[in-house]
Structure formats: structure tokens, C-alpha cells
Design an enzyme around this catalytic site. Sequence first.
Site, PDB file in Angstrom:
ATOM      1  CG  LEU A   1     -17.966   1.085   3.250  1.00  0.00           C
ATOM      2  CD1 LEU A   1     -17.298   2.344   3.697  1.00  0.00           C
ATOM      3  CD2 LEU A   1     -19.402   0.783   3.583  1.00  0.00           C
TER       4      LEU A   1
ATOM      5  CE1 TYR B   1      -3.092  -2.976   0.196  1.00  0.00           C
ATOM      6  CE2 TYR B   1      -3.581  -2.496   2.405  1.00  0.00           C
ATOM      7  CZ  TYR B   1      -3.721  -3.280   1.221  1.00  0.00           C
ATOM      8  OH  TYR B   1      -4.820  -4.284   1.297  1.00  0.00           O
TER       9      TYR B   1
ATOM     10  CD  GLN C   1     -13.175   9.258   3.605  1.00  0.00           C
ATOM     11  OE1 GLN C   1     -12.062   8.758   3.777  1.00  0.00           O
ATOM     12  NE2 GLN C   1     -13.248   9.093   2.171  1.00  0.00           N
TER      13      GLN C   1
ATOM     14  N   GLY D   1     -13.182  -4.197   1.644  1.00  0.00           N
ATOM     15  CA  GLY D   1     -14.301  -3.750   0.719  1.00  0.00           C
ATOM     16  C   GLY D   1     -15.640  -3.671   1.373  1.00  0.00           C
TER      17      GLY D   1
ATOM     18  N   GLY E   1     -12.237   1.280   4.656  1.00  0.00           N
ATOM     19  CA  GLY E   1     -11.140   2.104   3.787  1.00  0.00           C
ATOM     20  C   GLY E   1     -11.467   3.478   4.037  1.00  0.00           C
ATOM     21  CB  ALA E   2     -11.596   5.963   6.401  1.00  0.00           C
TER      22      ALA E   2
HETATM   23  P1  NAP Z   1     -14.186   0.198   1.057  1.00  0.00           P
HETATM   24  O1  NAP Z   1     -13.718   0.142   2.337  1.00  0.00           O
HETATM   25  O2  NAP Z   1     -15.339  -0.609   0.608  1.00  0.00           O
HETATM   26  O3  NAP Z   1     -14.323   1.581   0.289  1.00  0.00           O
HETATM   27  C1  NAP Z   1     -13.379   2.621   0.692  1.00  0.00           C
HETATM   28  C2  NAP Z   1     -14.043   3.958  -0.094  1.00  0.00           C
HETATM   29  O4  NAP Z   1     -14.984   4.358   0.525  1.00  0.00           O
HETATM   30  C3  NAP Z   1     -13.060   5.010  -0.646  1.00  0.00           C
HETATM   31  O5  NAP Z   1     -13.419   5.166  -1.736  1.00  0.00           O
HETATM   32  C4  NAP Z   1     -13.658   6.221   0.285  1.00  0.00           C
HETATM   33  O6  NAP Z   1     -13.467   7.233  -0.343  1.00  0.00           O
HETATM   34  C5  NAP Z   1     -15.030   5.674   0.582  1.00  0.00           C
HETATM   35  N1  NAP Z   1     -15.459   6.289   1.719  1.00  0.00           N
HETATM   36  C6  NAP Z   1     -15.149   5.597   3.035  1.00  0.00           C
HETATM   37  N2  NAP Z   1     -15.983   6.255   4.012  1.00  0.00           N
HETATM   38  C7  NAP Z   1     -16.823   7.002   3.412  1.00  0.00           C
HETATM   39  C8  NAP Z   1     -17.800   8.141   3.930  1.00  0.00           C
HETATM   40  N3  NAP Z   1     -17.987   8.087   5.046  1.00  0.00           N
HETATM   41  N4  NAP Z   1     -18.470   8.843   3.172  1.00  0.00           N
HETATM   42  C9  NAP Z   1     -18.154   8.445   1.476  1.00  0.00           C
HETATM   43  N5  NAP Z   1     -17.083   7.763   0.995  1.00  0.00           N
HETATM   44  C10 NAP Z   1     -16.457   6.922   1.938  1.00  0.00           C
HETATM   45  O7  NAP Z   1     -12.989  -0.297   0.277  1.00  0.00           O
HETATM   46  P2  NAP Z   1     -11.375  -0.770   0.120  1.00  0.00           P
HETATM   47  O8  NAP Z   1     -10.670   0.552   0.719  1.00  0.00           O
HETATM   48  O9  NAP Z   1     -11.026  -1.135  -1.042  1.00  0.00           O
HETATM   49  O10 NAP Z   1     -11.335  -1.974   1.241  1.00  0.00           O
HETATM   50  C11 NAP Z   1     -11.046  -1.578   2.666  1.00  0.00           C
HETATM   51  C12 NAP Z   1      -9.795  -2.078   3.134  1.00  0.00           C
HETATM   52  O11 NAP Z   1      -9.721  -3.491   3.102  1.00  0.00           O
HETATM   53  C13 NAP Z   1      -8.491  -1.672   2.643  1.00  0.00           C
HETATM   54  O12 NAP Z   1      -8.118  -0.256   2.992  1.00  0.00           O
HETATM   55  C14 NAP Z   1      -7.374  -2.576   2.896  1.00  0.00           C
HETATM   56  O13 NAP Z   1      -7.088  -2.519   4.250  1.00  0.00           O
HETATM   57  C15 NAP Z   1      -8.263  -4.017   2.807  1.00  0.00           C
HETATM   58  N6  NAP Z   1      -8.299  -4.567   1.393  1.00  0.00           N
HETATM   59  C16 NAP Z   1      -7.415  -5.795   1.475  1.00  0.00           C
HETATM   60  C17 NAP Z   1      -7.400  -6.303   0.133  1.00  0.00           C
HETATM   61  C18 NAP Z   1      -6.645  -7.861  -0.075  1.00  0.00           C
HETATM   62  O14 NAP Z   1      -6.414  -8.082  -1.019  1.00  0.00           O
HETATM   63  N7  NAP Z   1      -6.511  -8.442   1.173  1.00  0.00           N
HETATM   64  C19 NAP Z   1      -7.969  -5.901  -1.127  1.00  0.00           C
HETATM   65  C20 NAP Z   1      -8.895  -4.556  -1.172  1.00  0.00           C
HETATM   66  C21 NAP Z   1      -8.885  -4.079   0.175  1.00  0.00           C
HETATM   67  P3  NAP Z   1     -12.245   8.262  -0.797  1.00  0.00           P
HETATM   68  O15 NAP Z   1     -11.929   7.640  -2.185  1.00  0.00           O
HETATM   69  O16 NAP Z   1     -12.987   9.542  -1.201  1.00  0.00           O
HETATM   70  O17 NAP Z   1     -11.185   8.039   0.359  1.00  0.00           O
END
Ligand code: NAP
Length: 327
Positions: A206, A59, A285, A204, A279-280
Site C-alpha cells: 500500500l 520491529y 484496517q 509495502g 501493514g495493519a
Molecule cells: P504498507 O502495508 O504499504 O502500508 C501500511 C500503512 O497503511 C500504514 O500506514 C497504515 O496506517 C496504512 N493502512 C493499512 N490499512 C489501512 C486502511 N484500511 N485504511 C487506511 N490506512 C491503512 O506498508 P508497510 O507496513 O511498510 O509494509 C507492510 C509490511 O511489509 C511491514 O509491516 C513488514 O512486515 C514488511 N516490510 C518489510 C521490509 C523489509 O525490509 N523486509 C520493509 C518494509 C516493510 P497507520 O499508519 O494508520 O497504521
Amino acid sequence: MSIETLRIAGIDKPISRIALGTWSMGGHLWGGADNEQSTRTLRQALLSGINLIDTAPVYGFGLSEELIGQALRGVRHSAVIATKAGLQWDDGTPRRNATAQRIRKEVEDSLQRLETDYIDLYQVHWPDPLVAQEETADTLERLRREGKILAVGVSNYSCAQMDDFSRHTALATVQPPYNLFERAIDSNILQYAKRHSLVVLAYGPLCRGLLTGSMHSATRFAGDDVRGLDPKFKAPRFEQYLAAVAALDIYARECHGKSVLALALRWVLDQGPTIALWGARRPEQLRGYEEAFGWKLSADDLTHIDRILASTIKDPIGPEFMAPPKR
Ligand code: NAP
């Protein structure tokens, strides 16, 4: 509302069922990073009682871990750090490498960046088809005995791969994609986790922001943002997913007085021994995180939600596009 917690075998602390995901803090594949905002978000999470922080060396090619190390100075023991190993990026493209040699190097690099002498949860990021599970699992088992890591997890593994892996070390967690729109694990990993007492770190939750309710048909993604490649965010699917979010938002507000974001998190939490990796990267957020706690979705709610999804999403697709190549 107090935060819900659970236990991960090997870690001697209650762990918040909402964790902070820090992929976007790295900036790479997220259109750039703002380190000051990221640091404030990390502090805000801890102040809110969110004590599990999920990261990975890849990351931001070390940046996310470095920011965590800095933000945790003086408070490291109140946090639970989950990081990963098994990807390398010599030419800027992440590729799988879960050899003993690679992991030995990665753990030392992570400990240094995280400014700590132990990692609470160490996860294999992606299964490496070129390396025997035994080699990877044995390496993690040795690190556990040396006290460098407290618990072992895997991510993006199948049940068969977990069976093989757990012959060589005690597995505590699995980290798959999981949210209202991406439910491939319902029929296999989730049941496996329940049978083997594993905690599921749902990534993911969200759906990369779709389930926050803040997107609309004119939403565009800047620079290298991963959602520019994501088929969910392109015609004809984007409109279908947005229609689903709108209908879910109405349902959440009318039936529970909650936002669609809270509904999406609650749904993940209600499926089993799960933690939602939210993810924030900006402190605001995380506002309203407590809305996800202190209530439950009933069987009727789940049926209604499934009806909404079936009537709006005609071309469902998963997150498979994110899988990194082998070496
Ligand atoms: P997520 O948590 O589903 O979504 C993150 C997205 O939501 C970002 O685009 C963020 O916006 C938005 N967001 C968050 N809070 C918000 C709010 N209150 N209002 C509006 N928008 C908001 O997706 P993710 O980050 O892909 O997944 C979460 C975590 O899972 C990652 O950070 C990582 O730690 C882990 N992950 C692991 C893998 C793996 O292969 N193991 C793969 C993917 C993810 P902005 O774009 O504006 O910041």
C-alpha cells in the site's frame, strides 16, 4: 469470497496471499504503538483467514514478535510465522549483521519471544556486504536441519546475491518492496522468482499507506514516523502521488466497483507468485480484505493504470531511503 492461497516449499499448509505485516506494531519509526490494538489486529487477521504473519526482531526491538507470541497462544499451529535475522541495533540504530554468530543468537531470541519451538519462514532481512553469503546461508541451512526453521527466505537481495546464497541452501522466498508506485523488481527479481519457483513476499503493497486512499495534502506524520523522511511524502512529489491515487480510485470504482486499496492489492497479486504483506495495526484496517479476491485485472486495465501513473507522477522515486547502513 474465499481467500486465495499458495504454497511455500517446506511449509505444509496453504498460505493466504494477503499476509499481515507487523512492522508498525513495534511502534519504532511509526510514531508509537498501541499493544492492545495490535493484539486485536492479529486475532482479527487469523479469524479472517489471513494465516501468514510477517515480523522481524528489529520491529519495536522485539515488541512485534512478543505480541505475536502472546496472540498465538493456543492457536500457534494455525498460523505461519515469517520472521527475519541479520540486523542489530546496539545503539538504537539498526545495522546489518548476518554473521553465523549473530543469527544463532537471533533465532533463539525470536523463538523465545514468539513462544514457539519453530519458525515457519526465516528470512535474511538485508544482505550484509561484510559477510560471505556462504556463511549466512550455511547457518540457515543448519537451522533448517535442526528443525528450528522450516523454510529459508531473503529480503532486499539482488539476483546475483540470490544466486550465490542458493548454492548453499534451498531458497523458498524473496521479500522486496513492491507496489503500484515501486516497481523496480519488474525487470529482474520478479522474473528470477518465476524462473526459480520462489514466492515473492511483496512489502509495502500500500506504499506505506499512500495507496489506501485515506491521505490528503494536509496529512502530517507524528513523532518518529518513517514517512516524515520519505521523499514521496514531501513536496513536490506528495501532490503527484496523491493525484495518482485519486485517479486510480476513480478508475477502480468505475470499472470494477472496488476501492483503490483493493485495486492496489489486486495489482500485486496479479503480477505472479506473490503475497501482499499488508501493514495493519488496527483491526478495522483489515475490513474489506476480501475485496482483493475473486477478480483479476485485464491487460487493458494494466495499460490504463500505467497511463494514469505516467500522467500524474512526474518525479518518481523508490524506497531506497529505508536501507539500513552496514556495520
Ligand atoms: P504498507 O502495508 O504499504 O502500508 C501500511 C500503512 O497503511 C500504514 O500506514 C497504515 O496506517 C496504512 N493502512 C493499512 N490499512 C489501512 C486502511 N484500511 N485504511 C487506511 N490506512 C491503512 O506498508 P508497510 O507496513 O511498510 O509494509 C507492510 C509490511 O511489509 C511491514 O509491516 C513488514 O512486515 C514488511 N516490510 C518489510 C521490509 C523489509 O525490509 N523486509 C520493509 C518494509 C516493510 P497507520 O499508519 O494508520 O497504521
